[in-house]
Design a protein around this motif. Structure first.
Motif, PDB file in Angstrom:
ATOM      1  N   ARG A 101       0.835  -1.202   0.000  1.00 13.11           N
ATOM      2  CA  ARG A 101       0.000   0.000   0.000  1.00 13.11           C
ATOM      3  C   ARG A 101       0.872   1.254   0.000  1.00 13.11           C
ATOM      4  O   ARG A 101       0.607   2.212  -0.729  1.00 13.11           O
ATOM      5  CB  ARG A 101      -0.920  -0.017   1.215  1.00 13.11           C
ATOM      6  CG  ARG A 101      -2.079   0.938   1.066  1.00 13.11           C
ATOM      7  CD  ARG A 101      -3.070   0.843   2.192  1.00 13.11           C
ATOM      8  NE  ARG A 101      -3.556  -0.527   2.363  1.00 13.11           N
ATOM      9  CZ  ARG A 101      -3.901  -1.041   3.530  1.00 13.11           C
ATOM     10  NH1 ARG A 101      -3.841  -0.323   4.625  1.00 13.11           N
ATOM     11  NH2 ARG A 101      -4.340  -2.278   3.619  1.00 13.11           N
ATOM     12  N   HIS A 102       1.947   1.251   0.809  1.00 12.75           N
ATOM     13  CA  HIS A 102       2.867   2.396   0.840  1.00 12.75           C
ATOM     14  C   HIS A 102       3.533   2.588  -0.524  1.00 12.75           C
ATOM     15  O   HIS A 102       3.653   3.713  -1.012  1.00 12.75           O
ATOM     16  CB  HIS A 102       3.958   2.198   1.899  1.00 12.75           C
ATOM     17  CG  HIS A 102       3.465   2.291   3.299  1.00 12.75           C
ATOM     18  ND1 HIS A 102       2.832   3.393   3.819  1.00 12.75           N
ATOM     19  CD2 HIS A 102       3.513   1.391   4.312  1.00 12.75           C
ATOM     20  CE1 HIS A 102       2.517   3.179   5.075  1.00 12.75           C
ATOM     21  NE2 HIS A 102       2.906   1.960   5.402  1.00 12.75           N
ATOM     22  N   ASP A 104       2.386   1.599  -3.460  1.00 14.36           N
ATOM     23  CA  ASP A 104       1.390   2.089  -4.418  1.00 14.36           C
ATOM     24  C   ASP A 104       1.145   3.587  -4.249  1.00 14.36           C
ATOM     25  O   ASP A 104       1.061   4.319  -5.231  1.00 14.36           O
ATOM     26  CB  ASP A 104       0.068   1.331  -4.272  1.00 14.36           C
ATOM     27  CG  ASP A 104       0.073   0.002  -5.005  1.00 14.36           C
ATOM     28  OD1 ASP A 104       0.967  -0.202  -5.847  1.00 14.36           O
ATOM     29  OD2 ASP A 104      -0.819  -0.818  -4.743  1.00 14.36           O
ATOM     30  N   ARG A 105       1.017   4.038  -3.002  1.00 19.73           N
ATOM     31  CA  ARG A 105       0.794   5.471  -2.762  1.00 19.73           C
ATOM     32  C   ARG A 105       1.977   6.292  -3.270  1.00 19.73           C
ATOM     33  O   ARG A 105       1.796   7.317  -3.935  1.00 19.73           O
ATOM     34  CB  ARG A 105       0.598   5.739  -1.277  1.00 19.73           C
ATOM     35  CG  ARG A 105      -0.795   5.504  -0.824  1.00 19.73           C
ATOM     36  CD  ARG A 105      -1.000   6.132   0.561  1.00 19.73           C
ATOM     37  NE  ARG A 105      -1.903   5.279   1.298  1.00 19.73           N
ATOM     38  CZ  ARG A 105      -1.680   4.767   2.480  1.00 19.73           C
ATOM     39  NH1 ARG A 105      -0.588   5.033   3.129  1.00 19.73           N
ATOM     40  NH2 ARG A 105      -2.564   3.992   3.064  1.00 19.73           N
ATOM     41  N   ARG A 109       2.303   8.963  -6.645  1.00 22.94           N
ATOM     42  CA  ARG A 109       2.707  10.355  -6.452  1.00 22.94           C
ATOM     43  C   ARG A 109       3.857  10.752  -7.376  1.00 22.94           C
ATOM     44  O   ARG A 109       4.150  11.936  -7.522  1.00 22.94           O
ATOM     45  CB  ARG A 109       3.068  10.598  -4.995  1.00 22.94           C
ATOM     46  CG  ARG A 109       1.814  10.534  -4.106  1.00 22.94           C
ATOM     47  CD  ARG A 109       2.097  10.757  -2.667  1.00 22.94           C
ATOM     48  NE  ARG A 109       2.606  12.109  -2.439  1.00 22.94           N
ATOM     49  CZ  ARG A 109       3.183  12.479  -1.312  1.00 22.94           C
ATOM     50  NH1 ARG A 109       3.321  11.627  -0.323  1.00 22.94           N
ATOM     51  NH2 ARG A 109       3.621  13.718  -1.161  1.00 22.94           N
ATOM     52  N   GLU A 160       6.224   8.302   3.657  1.00 21.37           N
ATOM     53  CA  GLU A 160       5.122   7.404   4.038  1.00 21.37           C
ATOM     54  C   GLU A 160       5.433   6.743   5.372  1.00 21.37           C
ATOM     55  O   GLU A 160       4.586   6.671   6.259  1.00 21.37           O
ATOM     56  CB  GLU A 160       4.902   6.322   2.971  1.00 21.37           C
ATOM     57  CG  GLU A 160       4.165   6.776   1.746  1.00 21.37           C
ATOM     58  CD  GLU A 160       2.679   6.916   1.973  1.00 21.37           C
ATOM     59  OE1 GLU A 160       2.111   6.200   2.820  1.00 21.37           O
ATOM     60  OE2 GLU A 160       2.072   7.757   1.302  1.00 21.37           O
TER      61      GLU A 160
END
Length: 174
Positions: A101-102, A104-105, A109, A160
């Protein structure tokens, strides 16, 4: 017959660019549609893969310019009871999911060119010469842009991680 030997690479590259199975299928299919009217030109090429990947790269860039997309990362649901004892445990799976998830975020960006270059070089393993052929960007420029993209991705991932640590500390004080 000309595109079929390269379709797996096309799909894999499209998936790395879009991070979505359905968008990757659409992008790979669009490349095939674009190649069809130019079959004679494609037959004359020594390595049609480069031409096909260049078309894909340009279609990807064009589509991201035209549409503001939101990417929803789907998480696989894991049945913990069905796992064998030598498989990773729930804690490790949760950590991997959180890391994914980190990533992907942070990935989302990055700007579209940084994502594309990192996907082509670092994920798919294309050489700088191949990426040059696909994008038309000079090799020296590619090296510097890849470096900047890696540095930015690292900073985004650290941010993150730092944000989560701060959240945990703030929660512990309450």
């Amino acid at each position: 017959m000309l595109v079929q030997p390269h379709y797996e690479v096309l799909y894999r590259t499209a998936y790395r660019l879009t991070r979505s199975k359905h968008d990757a299928e659409d992008l790979a299919q669009e490349v095939c549609v674009r190649a069809f009217p130019r079959l004679e030109e494609l037959e004359g090429l020594e390595q049609p893969r480069g031409w096909l990947l260049r078309v894909m790269y340009r279609l990807f860039i064009d589509s991201t310019r035209r549409y503001e997309r939101t990417h929803v990362a789907s998480m696989e649901i894991v049945d913990v009871l069905a796992m064998a004892s030598d498989e990773p445990g729930p804690m490790e799976l949760a950590e991997r999911a959180l890391d994914a998830r980190h990533l992907d975020r942070a990935w989302l960006r990055l700007d579209r060119e940084q994502r594309a270059l990192l996907a082509l070089h670092d994920v798919e393993g294309h050489s700088l010469a191949e990426i040059n052929e696909m994008t038309g960007i000079k090799e020296g420029t590619l090296k510097s842009r890849l470096h900047r993209a890696r540095v930015r991705l690292g900073k985004l991932l650290r941010h993150e991680q730092d944000s989560k640590v701060a959240e945990l500390r703030a929660g512990a004080r309450r």
